[in-house]
Scaffold this active site. Structure first.
Site, PDB file in Angstrom:
ATOM      1  N   LYS A  13       0.981  -1.279   0.319  1.00  0.00           N
ATOM      2  CA  LYS A  13       0.405   0.265   0.419  1.00  0.00           C
ATOM      3  C   LYS A  13       0.923   1.500   0.011  1.00  0.00           C
ATOM      4  O   LYS A  13       0.574   1.993  -0.515  1.00  0.00           O
ATOM      5  CB  LYS A  13      -0.736  -0.271   0.666  1.00  0.00           C
ATOM      6  CG  LYS A  13      -0.501  -0.134   2.815  1.00  0.00           C
ATOM      7  CD  LYS A  13      -1.628   0.219   3.785  1.00  0.00           C
ATOM      8  CE  LYS A  13      -1.265   0.242   4.971  1.00  0.00           C
ATOM      9  NZ  LYS A  13       0.005  -0.485   5.192  1.00  0.00           N
ATOM     10  N   ARG A  85      -6.681   2.160  11.673  1.00  0.00           N
ATOM     11  CA  ARG A  85      -5.908   1.200  12.122  1.00  0.00           C
ATOM     12  C   ARG A  85      -6.674   0.596  13.258  1.00  0.00           C
ATOM     13  O   ARG A  85      -6.580  -0.265  13.467  1.00  0.00           O
ATOM     14  CB  ARG A  85      -4.519   0.782  11.945  1.00  0.00           C
ATOM     15  CG  ARG A  85      -3.448   0.588  11.752  1.00  0.00           C
ATOM     16  CD  ARG A  85      -2.232   1.116  12.097  1.00  0.00           C
ATOM     17  NE  ARG A  85      -0.713   0.063  11.540  1.00  0.00           N
ATOM     18  CZ  ARG A  85      -0.109   0.532  10.223  1.00  0.00           C
ATOM     19  NH1 ARG A  85      -0.309   1.930  10.342  1.00  0.00           N
ATOM     20  NH2 ARG A  85       1.035  -0.385  10.170  1.00  0.00           N
ATOM     21  N   ARG A 119      12.352  -6.581   3.601  1.00  0.00           N
ATOM     22  CA  ARG A 119      11.920  -5.856   2.939  1.00  0.00           C
ATOM     23  C   ARG A 119      13.434  -4.830   3.766  1.00  0.00           C
ATOM     24  O   ARG A 119      13.658  -5.112   4.574  1.00  0.00           O
ATOM     25  CB  ARG A 119      11.508  -4.883   3.486  1.00  0.00           C
ATOM     26  CG  ARG A 119      10.364  -3.354   3.590  1.00  0.00           C
ATOM     27  CD  ARG A 119       9.728  -3.275   3.536  1.00  0.00           C
ATOM     28  NE  ARG A 119       8.971  -3.212   4.919  1.00  0.00           N
ATOM     29  CZ  ARG A 119       7.873  -2.860   5.627  1.00  0.00           C
ATOM     30  NH1 ARG A 119       7.271  -2.177   4.030  1.00  0.00           N
ATOM     31  NH2 ARG A 119       7.162  -2.729   6.762  1.00  0.00           N
ATOM     32  N   ARG A 152      14.065  -2.574   8.729  1.00  0.00           N
ATOM     33  CA  ARG A 152      13.663  -1.650   9.745  1.00  0.00           C
ATOM     34  C   ARG A 152      13.058  -3.030  11.733  1.00  0.00           C
ATOM     35  O   ARG A 152      12.982  -4.262  11.271  1.00  0.00           O
ATOM     36  CB  ARG A 152      11.936  -1.849   9.617  1.00  0.00           C
ATOM     37  CG  ARG A 152      11.957  -0.219   8.707  1.00  0.00           C
ATOM     38  CD  ARG A 152      10.556   0.498   8.085  1.00  0.00           C
ATOM     39  NE  ARG A 152       9.531  -0.309   9.543  1.00  0.00           N
ATOM     40  CZ  ARG A 152       8.082   0.186   9.460  1.00  0.00           C
ATOM     41  NH1 ARG A 152       7.589   0.475   7.044  1.00  0.00           N
ATOM     42  NH2 ARG A 152       6.807  -0.478  10.129  1.00  0.00           N
ATOM     43  N   ARG A 163       1.935  -7.597  14.631  1.00  0.00           N
ATOM     44  CA  ARG A 163       1.131  -6.417  13.592  1.00  0.00           C
ATOM     45  C   ARG A 163       0.202  -7.274  12.696  1.00  0.00           C
ATOM     46  O   ARG A 163      -0.886  -6.524  12.462  1.00  0.00           O
ATOM     47  CB  ARG A 163       2.908  -5.705  12.671  1.00  0.00           C
ATOM     48  CG  ARG A 163       3.273  -4.587  13.566  1.00  0.00           C
ATOM     49  CD  ARG A 163       5.419  -4.956  12.821  1.00  0.00           C
ATOM     50  NE  ARG A 163       4.643  -3.673  11.343  1.00  0.00           N
ATOM     51  CZ  ARG A 163       5.441  -3.748  10.663  1.00  0.00           C
ATOM     52  NH1 ARG A 163       6.468  -5.008  10.642  1.00  0.00           N
ATOM     53  NH2 ARG A 163       5.670  -3.017  10.007  1.00  0.00           N
TER      54      ARG A 163
HETATM   55  P1  AMP Z   1       3.909   1.478   9.147  1.00  0.00           P
HETATM   56  O1  AMP Z   1       5.195   2.015   8.178  1.00  0.00           O
HETATM   57  O2  AMP Z   1       2.164   1.569   8.463  1.00  0.00           O
HETATM   58  O3  AMP Z   1       4.351  -0.347   8.884  1.00  0.00           O
HETATM   59  O4  AMP Z   1       3.974   1.682  10.245  1.00  0.00           O
HETATM   60  C1  AMP Z   1       5.143   1.405  11.384  1.00  0.00           C
HETATM   61  C2  AMP Z   1       4.102   1.363  12.795  1.00  0.00           C
HETATM   62  O5  AMP Z   1       4.014   2.763  13.294  1.00  0.00           O
HETATM   63  C3  AMP Z   1       2.978   0.729  13.372  1.00  0.00           C
HETATM   64  O6  AMP Z   1       3.558  -0.397  13.433  1.00  0.00           O
HETATM   65  C4  AMP Z   1       3.207   1.217  14.624  1.00  0.00           C
HETATM   66  O7  AMP Z   1       3.129   1.202  15.589  1.00  0.00           O
HETATM   67  C5  AMP Z   1       2.646   2.062  14.391  1.00  0.00           C
HETATM   68  N1  AMP Z   1       1.612   3.377  13.423  1.00  0.00           N
HETATM   69  C6  AMP Z   1       1.993   4.175  12.463  1.00  0.00           C
HETATM   70  N2  AMP Z   1       0.761   4.147  12.035  1.00  0.00           N
HETATM   71  C7  AMP Z   1      -0.602   4.075  13.072  1.00  0.00           C
HETATM   72  C8  AMP Z   1      -1.176   4.490  13.903  1.00  0.00           C
HETATM   73  N3  AMP Z   1      -2.803   4.616  12.255  1.00  0.00           N
HETATM   74  N4  AMP Z   1      -1.830   4.012  14.609  1.00  0.00           N
HETATM   75  C9  AMP Z   1      -1.383   4.038  15.596  1.00  0.00           C
HETATM   76  N5  AMP Z   1       0.390   3.090  15.212  1.00  0.00           N
HETATM   77  C10 AMP Z   1       0.081   3.687  14.127  1.00  0.00           C
END
Ligand code: AMP
Length: 202
Positions: A13, A85, A119, A152, A163
């Protein structure tokens, strides 16, 4: 046009949001990138959630997000990647703005784990590579900006599983709230892009 992309980790995405936002002149807001970019005292707190694959508390993310959403960059509309989320975040979003399209980009958990374990992310510009399916031209270096590529902390198997569990439990129920359209994220990037564009042009 205000768009939300919803999908599990590694569904692509972020990659799609980057391409589509450029094509359509929308701003791309990745809440993960926003949180990873937090500096100063707050960084320790934010990292303690992110590094274990847990969600950051709503009040923290909402403050950062609202500033960005209502900023000048997003006056033609936005693509939200990684937000909402949870149902409560979706309700908060409704209070700030309206959403025109919700696209679900779907892949299996096994494919998510497979993709995430290989990744590579650019520390500087956030560009994403995959050491198996989409390697950088030069080892460890971003093709786009020359930045350092890294794995990461939350792309370890244990954090990935945490996750994905949160995704199924907390995020998937949001799809029922919206009239979302599902796209198969297991296909190559250009095929997924074609499908996403079809949905947005409808
Ligand atoms: P992502 O890069 O989208 O995989 O996000 C990495 C991490 O950021 C997630 O595992 C959460 O710890 C935090 N995070 C990102 N977006 C949100 C959100 N909308 N609400 C809470 N935590 C978030």
């Amino acid at each position: 046009m205000n768009v939300v992309f919803i999908g599990p980790q590694a569904s692509g995405k972020g990659t799609q949001a980057k391409i589509v936002s450029k094509k359509l002149g929308l701003c791309h807001i990745s809440t993960g990138d926003l949180l990873r970019g937090v500096k100063g005292d707050l960084k320790l707190k934010v990292d303690s959630y992110i590094n274990h694959g847990r969600l950051v508390p709503d009040e923290l993310i909402l403050e950062i997000l609202e500033k960005k959403l209502l900023g000048d960059d997003c006056k033609n509309g936005f693509i939200l990647d990684g937000f909402p989320r949870t149902i409560s975040q979706a309700e908060e979003l409704d209070k700030i703005t309206s959403i025109d399209k919700v696209v679900e980009i779907s892949i299996s958990d096994n494919l998510a784990v497979e993709r995430l374990s290989s990744r590579l992310t650019c520390r500087q510009c956030g560009e994403i590579f995959n050491s198996v399916t989409n390697p950088p031209k030069e080892n460890g270096k971003c093709d786009k900006c020359g930045g350092e590529l890294y794995s990461r902390e939350d792309d370890r198997e244990e954090a990935i599983r945490a996750r994905l569990e949160i995704y199924h439990k907390e995020t998937e129920p949001i799809l029922k709230k919206y009239d979302s359209v599902k796209v198969d994220g297991s296909k190559p990037i250009d095929e997924v892009l074609e499908e996403v564009m079809k949905v947005l042009e409808q």
